[in-house]
Design a protein around this motif. Structure first.
Motif, mmCIF file in Angstrom:
data_model
loop_
_atom_site.group_PDB
_atom_site.id
_atom_site.type_symbol
_atom_site.label_atom_id
_atom_site.label_comp_id
_atom_site.label_asym_id
_atom_site.label_seq_id
_atom_site.Cartn_x
_atom_site.Cartn_y
_atom_site.Cartn_z
ATOM 1 N N LYS A 15 7.767 13.129 -12.899
ATOM 2 C CA LYS A 15 6.912 14.299 -12.735
ATOM 3 C C LYS A 15 5.476 13.907 -12.410
ATOM 4 N N ASP A 16 5.002 12.869 -13.117
ATOM 5 C CA ASP A 16 3.636 12.427 -12.848
ATOM 6 C C ASP A 16 3.484 11.947 -11.403
ATOM 7 N N ARG A 17 4.477 11.189 -10.955
ATOM 8 C CA ARG A 17 4.433 10.680 -9.573
ATOM 9 C C ARG A 17 4.509 11.829 -8.578
ATOM 10 N N LEU A 18 5.381 12.793 -8.851
ATOM 11 C CA LEU A 18 5.536 13.928 -7.962
ATOM 12 C C LEU A 18 4.273 14.792 -7.951
ATOM 13 N N ASN A 19 3.661 14.954 -9.107
ATOM 14 C CA ASN A 19 2.427 15.735 -9.176
ATOM 15 C C ASN A 19 1.321 15.106 -8.330
ATOM 16 N N ALA A 20 1.242 13.770 -8.417
ATOM 17 C CA ALA A 20 0.207 13.067 -7.639
ATOM 18 C C ALA A 20 0.451 13.240 -6.142
ATOM 19 N N ILE A 21 1.726 13.132 -5.738
ATOM 20 C CA ILE A 21 2.070 13.311 -4.316
ATOM 21 C C ILE A 21 1.757 14.736 -3.878
ATOM 22 N N GLU A 22 2.182 15.685 -4.696
ATOM 23 C CA GLU A 22 1.995 17.091 -4.340
ATOM 24 C C GLU A 22 0.522 17.449 -4.227
ATOM 25 N N GLU A 23 -0.279 16.881 -5.090
ATOM 26 C CA GLU A 23 -1.717 17.157 -5.051
ATOM 27 C C GLU A 23 -2.331 16.687 -3.738
ATOM 28 N N LYS A 24 -1.936 15.498 -3.298
ATOM 29 C CA LYS A 24 -2.483 14.960 -2.043
ATOM 30 C C LYS A 24 -2.020 15.780 -0.832
ATOM 31 N N ILE A 25 -0.774 16.258 -0.903
ATOM 32 C CA ILE A 25 -0.233 17.013 0.234
ATOM 33 C C ILE A 25 -0.809 18.428 0.263
ATOM 34 N N SER B 118 -4.526 8.073 6.571
ATOM 35 C CA SER B 118 -3.678 7.028 5.991
ATOM 36 C C SER B 118 -3.138 7.454 4.635
ATOM 37 N N GLU B 119 -4.015 8.070 3.835
ATOM 38 C CA GLU B 119 -3.616 8.510 2.504
ATOM 39 C C GLU B 119 -2.550 9.603 2.605
ATOM 40 N N TYR B 120 -2.708 10.507 3.562
ATOM 41 C CA TYR B 120 -1.736 11.589 3.720
ATOM 42 C C TYR B 120 -0.381 11.029 4.152
ATOM 43 N N LEU B 121 -0.381 10.103 5.096
ATOM 44 C CA LEU B 121 0.878 9.488 5.529
ATOM 45 C C LEU B 121 1.555 8.755 4.375
ATOM 46 N N ASN B 122 0.757 8.053 3.543
ATOM 47 C CA ASN B 122 1.328 7.318 2.405
ATOM 48 C C ASN B 122 1.927 8.288 1.386
ATOM 49 N N ALA B 123 1.249 9.427 1.179
ATOM 50 C CA ALA B 123 1.766 10.414 0.239
ATOM 51 C C ALA B 123 3.089 10.989 0.736
ATOM 52 N N ALA B 124 3.156 11.288 2.016
ATOM 53 C CA ALA B 124 4.399 11.808 2.589
ATOM 54 C C ALA B 124 5.508 10.767 2.491
ATOM 55 N N ASP B 125 5.149 9.511 2.717
ATOM 56 C CA ASP B 125 6.153 8.447 2.621
ATOM 57 C C ASP B 125 6.602 8.280 1.177
ATOM 58 N N ASP B 126 5.687 8.442 0.203
ATOM 59 C CA ASP B 126 6.064 8.374 -1.214
ATOM 60 C C ASP B 126 7.043 9.489 -1.562
ATOM 61 N N ALA B 127 6.803 10.677 -1.024
ATOM 62 C CA ALA B 127 7.728 11.785 -1.267
ATOM 63 C C ALA B 127 9.112 11.449 -0.726
ATOM 64 N N ARG B 128 9.143 10.856 0.446
ATOM 65 C CA ARG B 128 10.426 10.462 1.041
ATOM 66 C C ARG B 128 11.145 9.449 0.150
ATOM 67 N N ARG B 129 10.412 8.448 -0.327
ATOM 68 C CA ARG B 129 11.019 7.411 -1.175
ATOM 69 C C ARG B 129 11.509 7.998 -2.507
ATOM 70 N N LEU B 130 10.730 8.927 -3.059
ATOM 71 C CA LEU B 130 11.129 9.545 -4.324
ATOM 72 C C LEU B 130 12.417 10.337 -4.136
ATOM 73 N N ILE B 131 12.505 11.032 -3.037
ATOM 74 C CA ILE B 131 13.728 11.792 -2.753
ATOM 75 C C ILE B 131 14.922 10.858 -2.639
ATOM 76 N N GLU B 132 14.744 9.748 -1.944
ATOM 77 C CA GLU B 132 15.844 8.782 -1.807
ATOM 78 C C GLU B 132 16.297 8.274 -3.178
ATOM 79 N N ARG B 133 15.327 8.018 -4.071
ATOM 80 C CA ARG B 133 15.661 7.519 -5.418
ATOM 81 C C ARG B 133 16.417 8.569 -6.211
ATOM 82 N N LEU B 134 15.920 9.831 -6.199
ATOM 83 C CA LEU B 134 16.568 10.887 -6.974
ATOM 84 C C LEU B 134 17.949 11.212 -6.411
#
Length: 634
Positions: free
Chosen positions: A78-88, A107-123
């Motif tokens: 949740k903490d990781r998702l909250n951080a991603i969502e805040e940036k997006i 760069s930060e926006y692209l990294n946040a979107a990529d983090d969301a993608r990676r989190l989805i793959e993990r879940l």
């Protein structure tokens, strides 16, 4: 007793530790995905037995530890998702473009979107049920990624649009259509040199090297490539491709607009008057070379830079972006191929055919494989239709010559406009001899066509030479047919003259003109020297027949037969005076009539003057003198 109790206590502790250790080992081994089903079953049984040996209090403590560990994992997600969502989501409140701000923001926006993608793959790999807290996080992550992809798609399009390079072909030029005043509205109205000069003016030679220009500023290419890679990795490849092709399709449409290639339907083209259509064709010939060899080549390069050279998606995006534009250009040439087969259009259609044929290797390379097959097929079909149109127009040209009838004789008996038209037409066509030889060839004909004696080369060596008629066998037959049709038509036109000398003068002038046109141009390589010799003989025969019909009866009055008879001096003098008077009257009559007759060629006119003068001065030997003519090789 105390020692015994202590021993028992120590033994129980050792057993508990051993059981705990064994339980941890079983749990660790059980997480190994490479174990066989039998091994997993054994470990499960062993775990059950160890659990039964564990104290209830220990089990409760372990379950409490698992729950705490699970809750801690959920909190971390949740903490990781909250951080991603805040940036997006912070950019959803901002209407400005991310890539227009500081570079680190993008760069930060692209990294946040990529983090969301990676989190989805993990879940997704956890095979969650709908009751799990992690499943709710997965749904949230989907929404965040979808929001990010929609924004990135807009940023992607904006980057391409804002960084487009201007479409300005500075290395070429083209005269505006307003300068093409009275150009080729009628070939007959032009002088001997006009057709050829007009075509030479419009020709655009192929550049010595291919031109590839930057359609988008090179500095943003790495950014575009990163966005494309992220969208493809996030399974938003269709959205990325659609965004790219939409923007680039509009850019290529604008390119055609700058090249002044408006979108015209076949009906629009067919309704155009020849003057307007002629300018459109010349513009098309110029524009299609620039569009294919510069803009399409550059468009293909841009697609390769962003999506990867040779990658299937790169080819698909290029084809989808450019297909409409290239088909728009082909649509114009197709309209030309199905229009009326008017002879004055032949040169332009031939030029279009040659240009498109020359571009076919470029088009085949730009539209490879199955993806580009529809464009390749259409290009080949249009080229074929243009070739069919050339063949039909040439046949119509032959028919037009044959059906060119006159009700009154041509004034002066000089070179008929039809003769000028046809011979200049044919001479200009020699510039396209190879193309004509290809398109005029009947598919059922043999490669080697038997030529008539009138067209045969003089020697075996001539037939093997590069310029021999056999090289252009298909075209030679058609050119031979045109010359024969023209001569037959001239024969019919000569019959419109009531005076026999006038008929021969007319044919002499026109056949002489035909022979000179062939002798002094590339037509000589097609017709051959034998054809020229036969025409020289023909016009000389007509020249002699003209002299005989005009002057034989007059010159007979100068013969001295019966004038010098002995003893009849007074009669002879009276007869001589009568003959001289008759000669003078006849000469005046011929002079009066033939003063209006024309012999345009200066040398031919001088030859006739000399010949007739000789006949008059050598009246007792009229049949010994022939018309002196110029050497054919002069």
């Amino acid at each position: 007793m105390a020692m015994e109790d202590s021993h028992v206590t120590n033994q129980l502790e050792r057993e508990e530790n051993l059981i705990a250790a064994a339980r941890h080992i079983v749990r660790a081994l059980g997480s190994n995905k490479k174990l066989t089903s039998d091994a997993k079953k054994i470990l499960a049984d062993l775990g059950s037995r160890l659990s039964s040996m564990t104290k209830p209090s220990d089990m409760e403590e372990e379950e409490e530890g698992d729950v705490e560990e699970e809750e801690e994992g959920v909190r971390a997600i949740k903490d990781r998702l909250n951080a991603i969502e805040e940036k997006i989501m912070k950019w959803e409140k901002d209407e400005s473009m991310i890539w227009d701000s500081r570079p680190d923001e993008a760069s930060e926006y692209l990294n946040a979107a990529d983090d969301a993608r990676r989190l989805i793959e993990r879940l997704e790999s956890m095979q969650l049920s709908k009751e799990n807290e992690e499943y709710k996080c997965l749904l949230r992550a989907y929404n965040v990624l979808q929001t990010a992809m929609a924004r990135i798609e807009e940023e992607f399009k904006n980057l391409i649009i804002q960084n487009r390079q201007p479409f300005e072909p500075e290395y070429v030029s083209f005269r505006s259509s307003e300068e093409d005043v009275n150009d080729e509205s009628s070939i007959v109205s032009l002088g001997d040199e006009s057709i050829e000069e007009s075509l030479q003016r419009d020709s655009v030679s192929r550049p010595s090297e291919e031109h590839t220009i930057d359609l988008v500023h090179p500095d943003v290419i790495p950014e575009l490539r990163c966005i494309a890679e992220l969208m493809f990795a996030s399974n938003y490849d269709q959205e990325c491709s659609h965004a790219y092709t939409t923007v680039r399709r509009e850019a290529l449409d604008e390119c055609l607009y700058i090249l002044d290639m408006e979108r015209l339907s076949i009906e629009d083209v067919l309704r155009m008057d020849w003057g307007t259509l002629n300018s459109k064709i010349k513009r098309w010939v110029w524009a299609v070379k620039i569009f294919v060899r510069v803009y399409l080549a550059s468009e293909k390069w841009l697609s390769d830079q962003i999506f990867g050279e040779g990658e299937p998606i790169s080819i698909v995006c290029f084809v989808d972006a450019s297909k409409t534009s290239i088909l728009q250009l082909l649509n114009f040439s197709e309209a030309m191929s199905i229009g009326p087969h008017q002879p004055e259009k032949l040169f332009r259609i031939l030029h279009m055919y040659e240009v498109l044929a020359d571009l076919m290797p470029d088009l085949n390379a730009l539209y490879p494989d199955e993806v580009g097959s529809s464009v390749r097929t259409e290009c080949h079909e249009v080229l074929k239709r243009l070739g069919d149109c050339v063949r039909a127009t040439f046949i119509e040209f032959e028919n037009a010559i044959a059906s060119n009838a006159s009700s009154t004789p041509f004034v002066g008996g000089g070179i008929h406009p039809l003769t000028r038209y046809v011979m200049n037409y044919m001479r200009t066509l020699t510039d396209c001899s190879e193309t004509l030889n290809l398109v005029l060839k009947d598919p059922d004909d043999e490669d080697v066509i038997s030529l008539s004696p009138d067209m045969s080369p003089d020697t075996e060596e001539d037939s093997k030479s590069p310029g021999s008629p056999g090289r252009f066998s298909s075209m030679v037959l058609h050119f031979q047919s045109v010359a024969s049709i023209l001569e037959c038509n001239l024969e019919e036109k000569s019959k419109l003259y009531r005076e026999a000398p006038f008929q021969h003068l007319f044919l002499m002038n026109n056949i002489h003109y035909m022979a000179e046109k062939v002798k002094g141009s590339e037509l000589r390589l097609i017709y051959g020297d034998e054809w020229i010799r036969r025409r020289n003989w023909k016009f000389q025969q007509h020249a002699m027949n003209y002299e005989r019909a005009s002057w034989s009866s007059i010159l007979s009055l100068l013969k001295d037969e019966g004038i010098q008879t002995p003893g009849t001096t007074s009669i002879s003098r009276n007869l001589l005076k009568e003959r001289l008077r008759s000669f003078y009257l006849a000469f005046e009559d011929v002079y009066r009539i033939q003063t209006a007759w024309l012999i345009p060629d200066v040398q031919l006119r001088e030859d006739l003057h000399i010949s007739i003068s000789l006949k008059i001065s050598l009246r007792d030997r009229p049949n010994r003198c022939k018309i002196p003519t110029r050497d054919d090789s002069r």
